[in-house]
Design an enzyme around this catalytic site. Structure first.
Site, short mmCIF file in Angstrom:
data_model
loop_
_atom_site.label_atom_id
_atom_site.label_comp_id
_atom_site.label_asym_id
_atom_site.label_seq_id
_atom_site.Cartn_x
_atom_site.Cartn_y
_atom_site.Cartn_z
N CYS A 131 -9.25 -7.95 0.75
CA CYS A 131 -9.23 -8.42 2.15
C CYS A 131 -10.30 -9.58 2.31
O CYS A 131 -11.48 -9.07 3.26
CB CYS A 131 -9.04 -7.73 2.85
N CYS A 134 -10.91 -10.09 6.30
CA CYS A 134 -11.49 -8.65 6.64
C CYS A 134 -12.50 -8.51 6.20
O CYS A 134 -13.65 -7.84 7.30
CB CYS A 134 -10.81 -7.35 5.97
N ASP A 135 -13.27 -8.82 4.92
CA ASP A 135 -14.46 -7.79 4.42
C ASP A 135 -15.92 -8.90 4.11
O ASP A 135 -16.96 -9.14 3.89
CB ASP A 135 -14.62 -7.27 3.42
#
Ligand code: NAP
Length: 309
Positions: A131, A134-135
């Protein structure tokens, strides 16, 4: 006893929740392990009708939940552990607690597919991720070369997003043409910071000895030659697998695990309905998931009505 239990809070589950709530059925909605579903891990959603400027995926899901709750949906954080669907009421176990349900809507979605490499597994969260939104902004990836694996819309979206942070993004795809939609392919290939690596697969994520990602060993499928690409992060975006393992044996699934719907949103078990990506290997869009969530809710309502006649 619950009239309607909905498993999953992605677009499908929350749309089913909205419709069944508005039908005064007070649905119990179980979030699953990823509340809000996969859309919460995406950045701007540009193709959900009604948002000409696009909408943040997380915000869209928060709004959907609020809308369903406004009409009486009860959203409970938890995961379905077992479902006995041989007789009604259905006997469900949610986080160790028993729940009885007259109808069940399965909207469990799909999860990220993994490459299946041991090195990938060992370096997960140590530079291997599924992701970018997300990261991607983590300090470890800033101004570093990065790798994205895949050739679909997700891979393109991740690669484009990561150009904000990485020094360059290597997009490794097993063929020499992207599967992604034309608009996403064109945008991706026009970006000078994205370097496509065609006809290639990741043979190993390096370096398990150091306990962090330093690059990938890539195999060219045409020449069988292997090369190493240095990278601080590997973002795997090679599609999804449906979250239906719990229903194996009880609900008819296809060879890839997708639930096979009958007559729209029905399944082989009367009173059990299905919606969204867990039964859709073809379209897999937020709007199609929402549409099938609506259909499943209407079918559940009709089923409950038929019990009273
Ligand atoms: P996808 O369309 O199924 O693409 C998966 C990609 O990964 C394909 O290019 C596939 O290669 C490759 N792949 C699969 N297994 C692999 C393996 N074991 N090793 C290496 N490569 C592998 O999945 P997706 O990109 O996640 O998209 C899913 C759905 O969501 C699609 O309908 C897509 O349109 C939609 N979506 C839309 C947007 C948007 O509109 N902005 C964003 C994200 C997703 P092959 O091409 O060779 O099969």
């Amino acid at each position: 006893m619950e009239k309607v239990v909905i498993i999953g809070t992605g677009c499908a589950g929350l749309t089913a929740a909205l419709y069944t709530a508005r039908a005064n059925l007070s649905p119990l909605v179980i979030t699953g392990k990823q509340p809000g579903g996969l859309l919460t891990t995406t950045s701007t959603v540009e193709n959900f009708p009604g948002f000409p400027e696009g909408v943040d995926g997380y915000e869209l899901m928060v709004r959907m939940q609020k809308q369903a709750e406004r009409f009486g949906a009860r959203v409970r954080f938890g995961a379905l552990e077992a479902a006995h669907l041989g007789a009604r009421p259905f006997a469900l176990t949610v986080d160790g607690e028993s729940v009885e349900a007259q109808t069940l809507i399965i909207a469990t979605g799909a999860s990220h597919r993994h490459l299946g490499l041991e090195s990938e597994h060992l370096l997960e969260n140590k530079g291997v991720t599924y992701c970018a939104t997300c990261d991607g902004a983590l300090p470890m990836f800033r101004n570093q070369p990065l790798v994205v694996v895949g050739g679909g819309d997700s891979a393109c979206e991740e690669a484009l997003y990561l150009t904000r942070f990485g020094s360059e993004v290597h997009l490794i795809h097993r063929r020499n043409i992207l599967r992604a939609s034309k608009i996403m392919s064109d945008r991706t290939l026009a970006n000078p910071r994205i370097k496509p690596v065609w006809d290639s697969v990741v043979a190993e994520v390096l370096d398990t000895k150091q306990g962090k990602v330093t690059g990938v060993r890539v195999k060219d499928l045409k020449t069988n030659q292997e090369t190493v690409i240095a990278a601080a992060g590997v973002f795997v975006a090679i599609g999804h697998v449906p979250n239906t393992q719990l229903f194996q044996g009880a609900i008819t699934r296809d060879a890839n695990g997708y639930i096979v719907p009958r007559k729209g949103a029905a399944t082989n078990v009367p009173g059990v309905f299905v919606a969204g990506d867990c039964s859709d290997p073809v379209y897999r869009q937020a709007i199609t998931a929402a549409g099938t969530g609506c259909a499943a809710a209407i079918e559940a309502e009709r089923f409950l009505e038929s019990l009273q006649q």
